[in-house]
Scaffold this motif. Structure first.
Motif, PDB file in Angstrom:
ATOM      1  N   ALA A 226       1.052  -1.226  -0.007  1.00 45.50           N
ATOM      2  CA  ALA A 226       0.483  -0.302  -0.303  1.00 45.50           C
ATOM      3  C   ALA A 226       1.182   0.751   0.010  1.00 45.50           C
ATOM      4  N   GLN A 227       1.894   1.512  -0.806  1.00 45.38           N
ATOM      5  CA  GLN A 227       3.123   2.415  -1.217  1.00 45.38           C
ATOM      6  C   GLN A 227       1.896   3.535  -1.258  1.00 45.38           C
ATOM      7  N   LYS A 228       2.079   4.439  -1.445  1.00 44.62           N
ATOM      8  CA  LYS A 228       1.265   6.304  -1.779  1.00 44.62           C
ATOM      9  C   LYS A 228       0.047   6.265  -1.458  1.00 44.62           C
ATOM     10  N   THR A 229      -0.162   5.343   0.150  1.00 45.79           N
ATOM     11  CA  THR A 229      -1.269   5.913   0.504  1.00 45.79           C
ATOM     12  C   THR A 229      -1.680   7.046   1.368  1.00 45.79           C
ATOM     13  N   ASP A 230      -3.070   7.316   1.257  1.00 50.45           N
ATOM     14  CA  ASP A 230      -2.881   8.634   2.111  1.00 50.45           C
ATOM     15  C   ASP A 230      -4.376   8.136   3.261  1.00 50.45           C
ATOM     16  N   ALA A 231      -4.072   8.351   4.277  1.00 45.47           N
ATOM     17  CA  ALA A 231      -5.112   8.097   5.031  1.00 45.47           C
ATOM     18  C   ALA A 231      -5.017   8.916   6.865  1.00 45.47           C
ATOM     19  N   TYR A 232      -6.531   9.147   7.019  1.00 47.46           N
ATOM     20  CA  TYR A 232      -7.262   9.954   7.614  1.00 47.46           C
ATOM     21  C   TYR A 232      -7.904   9.653   9.172  1.00 47.46           C
ATOM     22  N   GLN A 233      -8.142   9.717   9.999  1.00 46.13           N
ATOM     23  CA  GLN A 233      -8.939   9.305  10.374  1.00 46.13           C
ATOM     24  C   GLN A 233      -8.917  10.039  11.756  1.00 46.13           C
ATOM     25  N   THR A 234      -9.770  10.516  12.389  1.00 42.64           N
ATOM     26  CA  THR A 234     -10.543  11.425  13.116  1.00 42.64           C
ATOM     27  C   THR A 234     -11.565  11.127  14.229  1.00 42.64           C
ATOM     28  N   ASN A 235     -11.897  11.489  16.142  1.00 41.04           N
ATOM     29  CA  ASN A 235     -12.703  11.207  15.904  1.00 41.04           C
ATOM     30  C   ASN A 235     -12.861  12.210  17.234  1.00 41.04           C
ATOM     31  N   ARG A 236     -13.680  12.778  17.362  1.00 37.74           N
ATOM     32  CA  ARG A 236     -14.519  14.287  18.386  1.00 37.74           C
ATOM     33  C   ARG A 236     -15.297  13.503  18.907  1.00 37.74           C
ATOM     34  N   ASN A 237     -15.490  13.935  20.363  1.00 36.59           N
ATOM     35  CA  ASN A 237     -16.793  13.719  21.485  1.00 36.59           C
ATOM     36  C   ASN A 237     -16.868  15.109  22.480  1.00 36.59           C
ATOM     37  N   LEU A 238     -17.916  15.231  22.443  1.00 36.77           N
ATOM     38  CA  LEU A 238     -18.767  16.444  23.268  1.00 36.77           C
ATOM     39  C   LEU A 238     -19.615  15.920  23.977  1.00 36.77           C
ATOM     40  N   LEU A 239     -18.914  15.659  25.929  1.00 34.64           N
ATOM     41  CA  LEU A 239     -19.743  15.843  26.957  1.00 34.64           C
ATOM     42  C   LEU A 239     -20.460  16.383  27.626  1.00 34.64           C
ATOM     43  N   LEU A 240     -21.858  16.271  27.200  1.00 39.37           N
ATOM     44  CA  LEU A 240     -22.509  17.339  27.964  1.00 39.37           C
ATOM     45  C   LEU A 240     -23.505  17.413  29.929  1.00 39.37           C
ATOM     46  N   SER A 241     -22.679  16.138  29.873  1.00 41.29           N
ATOM     47  CA  SER A 241     -23.089  16.250  31.475  1.00 41.29           C
ATOM     48  C   SER A 241     -21.339  15.585  32.254  1.00 41.29           C
ATOM     49  N   ARG A 242     -21.422  15.457  33.591  1.00 36.19           N
ATOM     50  CA  ARG A 242     -20.509  15.151  34.685  1.00 36.19           C
ATOM     51  C   ARG A 242     -20.706  13.439  34.847  1.00 36.19           C
ATOM     52  N   GLU A 243     -21.493  12.400  34.088  1.00 36.02           N
ATOM     53  CA  GLU A 243     -22.312  11.443  33.930  1.00 36.02           C
ATOM     54  C   GLU A 243     -21.873  11.028  32.519  1.00 36.02           C
ATOM     55  N   ALA A 244     -21.827  11.758  31.859  1.00 33.51           N
ATOM     56  CA  ALA A 244     -21.660  10.955  30.454  1.00 33.51           C
ATOM     57  C   ALA A 244     -20.257  10.879  30.534  1.00 33.51           C
ATOM     58  N   ARG A 245     -20.066   9.695  29.263  1.00 30.34           N
ATOM     59  CA  ARG A 245     -18.300   9.673  29.588  1.00 30.34           C
ATOM     60  C   ARG A 245     -18.513   8.698  27.333  1.00 30.34           C
ATOM     61  N   ALA A 246     -16.911   9.421  27.492  1.00 29.90           N
ATOM     62  CA  ALA A 246     -16.526   9.170  26.054  1.00 29.90           C
ATOM     63  C   ALA A 246     -14.788   8.222  25.845  1.00 29.90           C
ATOM     64  N   GLU A 247     -14.915   7.146  25.543  1.00 33.92           N
ATOM     65  CA  GLU A 247     -13.541   6.554  25.281  1.00 33.92           C
ATOM     66  C   GLU A 247     -13.496   6.630  23.291  1.00 33.92           C
ATOM     67  N   SER A 248     -11.569   6.660  23.259  1.00 35.83           N
ATOM     68  CA  SER A 248     -11.210   7.139  21.586  1.00 35.83           C
ATOM     69  C   SER A 248     -10.082   6.933  21.774  1.00 35.83           C
ATOM     70  N   VAL A 249     -10.621   5.775  20.880  1.00 32.69           N
ATOM     71  CA  VAL A 249      -8.540   4.490  20.734  1.00 32.69           C
ATOM     72  C   VAL A 249      -8.419   5.398  19.362  1.00 32.69           C
ATOM     73  N   PRO A 250      -7.511   5.679  18.552  1.00 33.10           N
ATOM     74  CA  PRO A 250      -7.655   5.383  17.351  1.00 33.10           C
ATOM     75  C   PRO A 250      -6.237   5.030  16.846  1.00 33.10           C
ATOM     76  N   GLN A 251      -6.078   4.198  16.107  1.00 31.76           N
ATOM     77  CA  GLN A 251      -5.210   3.291  15.813  1.00 31.76           C
ATOM     78  C   GLN A 251      -4.227   3.050  14.622  1.00 31.76           C
ATOM     79  N   LEU A 252      -2.862   3.065  14.361  1.00 31.84           N
ATOM     80  CA  LEU A 252      -2.226   2.692  13.043  1.00 31.84           C
ATOM     81  C   LEU A 252      -1.347   1.503  13.240  1.00 31.84           C
ATOM     82  N   GLU A 253      -1.678   0.866  12.152  1.00 36.73           N
ATOM     83  CA  GLU A 253      -0.915  -0.608  11.722  1.00 36.73           C
ATOM     84  C   GLU A 253      -0.089  -0.299  10.711  1.00 36.73           C
ATOM     85  N   ILE A 254       0.962   0.426   9.932  1.00 38.06           N
ATOM     86  CA  ILE A 254       1.768   0.604   8.613  1.00 38.06           C
ATOM     87  C   ILE A 254       2.996  -0.158   8.737  1.00 38.06           C
ATOM     88  N   ALA A 255       2.847  -0.821   7.571  1.00 37.51           N
ATOM     89  CA  ALA A 255       3.866  -2.196   7.154  1.00 37.51           C
ATOM     90  C   ALA A 255       4.426  -1.281   5.824  1.00 37.51           C
TER      91      ALA A 255
END
Length: 442
Positions: A344-373
């Motif tokens: 996969a040479q000459k690849t363009d790849a992008y990954q974005t995650n955004r989270n907004l919490l509207l209360s103290r009890e709300a929760r968000a988990e975000s785990v972006p990952q790369l595996e490049i050979a």
């Protein structure tokens, strides 16, 4: 009369396949999937892909209802919620399933004359056997997307009871969207569906899939397979607005050949628990995958998302942009993987995650990952999670805007960056209205 299979078993699988008159190759594929299903354990938090979501096997220990085909209805005979969505979707052609049975179908003669196929997947097995046999199980196999631990993929591959099939021949472009609507009005059942889409070379289509219901206790396991030929273009929106109490498990994978383009939108707004896995396999040079996600978790909702950008060919591009919010005690999860093979040479790849919490009890988990050979690539990933900006709320308050309305404005602006990329204005307005209602109720 309805026939009830009292348990998940090979006997009930073979009995259902025989009753539906399925070909030998499909019965054999179902049996292989059953063998895999039997051998695998249910995923737990010890599985990395499921580390934030609990799964209870008793949700799937439900009777499978084998139903006789329903009589097709006119649009004005459909449930009100479905009629409203049909009217607002701009769909030129549409299928409506209610409790796993096809109850409404619209396909203009003009599209039929162009060779477009839209219908029930079982009917396609009889009427378009060559097209289905060469495509079914090619994108999402018996073991699914994440590997041999995916027992749910094997469950669907073995027991799916209904589904939709869309085929657009080479060189044909559909100007208006195609709609597939899954409506549930009865609880206590296990729904298993499969959607198969095949686009010939340089074909174009827009497919809107929606899952909706009133509040009820129900589990759905759905699979989507998209096969895009050279130069094909597919715009797809999967919109989940199940009622409270529904558990939704969805996995989807697209195979993109040379110069194929996919614009995918995943929307999770309903149900009590939703797990969505979306993957693009870029197997031809020039392939381009844009995967967008919008989600909002209100009180007692848990929404989990897993994306995969698998680059096999050189000179391909992919972009993932998932944004969501959580209010009250809602919880949202995002995990994503950019995976590049040595080819996969000459690849363009992008990954974005955004989270907004509207209360103290709300929760968000975000785990972006790369595996490049590969070593000649441009790849980036990032994520952020933050509470709503109190300074912005204060600014709006000084202009006489109540807090609830101010939050609605801020969330709408936050999600607009994703929704603005969607070339379906009525669908964008529908999503915005639902989120506004959920904010008011949180």
């Amino acid at each position: 009369m309805n026939k009830i299979a009292t348990s998940l078993s090979l006997e009930s699988l073979l009995r259902g396949s025989e009753r539906r008159g399925e070909p030998d190759w499909l019965r054999d594929a179902r049996e292989r999937a059953w063998r895999i299903f039997e051998q695998l354990n249910w995923p737990t938090r010890k599985n990395e892909a499921w580390r934030y979501t609990d799964l209870d096997p008793t949700w799937f220990a439900l009777d499978l209802e084998e139903t006789e085909p329903a009589e097709l209805r006119q649009r004005d005979e459909l449930p009100r919620a479905v009629r409203e969505r049909l009217a607002e979707s701009d769909a030129e052609a549409a299928l409506v399933f209610e409790n796993g049975r096809l109850v409404h179908a619209e396909l203009p003669q003009e599209l039929l004359e162009k060779g477009v196929v839209l219908g029930d997947l079982h009917a396609a097995l009889r009427n378009h056997a060559d097209q289905v046999e060469g495509a079914l199980y090619q994108a999402v196999t018996e073991t699914g997307l994440q590997g041999p631990e995916d027992k749910l993929a094997a469950l669907n591959a073995a027991f799916w009871s209904y589904g939709a099939f869309l085929h657009v021949p080479a060189g044909v472009a559909l100007e208006a969207p195609v709609g597939v609507f899954h409506y549930a009005s009865e609880g206590g059942k296990l729904g298993l569906s499969r959607t198969l889409v095949t686009l010939g070379a340089n074909a174009e289509a827009t497919l809107i899939e929606e899952h909706l219901s009133p509040p009820l206790e129900r589990t759905h396991v759905t699979t989507g397979e998209f096969l895009l030929g050279p130069g094909a273009r597919l715009r797809h929106a999967g919109v989940q607005t199940w009622g409270a109490g529904v558990r939704h498990f969805h996995r989807q994978r697209a195979l993109l050949e040379r110069d194929a383009v996919l614009l995918d939108l995943a929307v999770n707004l309903g149900g009590s628990l939703a797990r969505t896995e979306v993957a693009s396999e870029l197997v031809g040079p020039g392939a381009d995958s844009e995967m967008l996600g919008v989600y909002f978790a209100g009180r007692d909702q848990h929404l989990d998302h897993y994306t995969t950008q698998h680059h096999v060919s050189a000179q391909a591009r992919s972009d993932v942009y998932y944004k969501g919010a959580a209010a009250a005690n809602g919880r949202v999860v995002y995990q994503g993987l950019i995976q590049l093979e040595p080819t996969a040479q000459k690849t363009d790849a992008y990954q974005t995650n955004r989270n907004l919490l509207l209360s103290r009890e709300a929760r968000a988990e975000s785990v972006p990952q790369l595996e490049i050979a590969a070593n000649d690539v441009r790849c980036s990933h990032g994520s952020s999670t933050a509470p709503v900006d109190e300074e912005q709320l204060f600014y709006l308050a000084t202009r006489g805007i109540p807090r609830v309305q101010a939050q609605q404005l801020l969330v709408a602006a936050f999600l607009e960056e994703v929704l603005g990329r969607v070339p379906l204005k009525k669908l964008r307005l529908h999503i915005a209205r639902i989120i506004e209602g959920r904010l008011s109720a949180s």
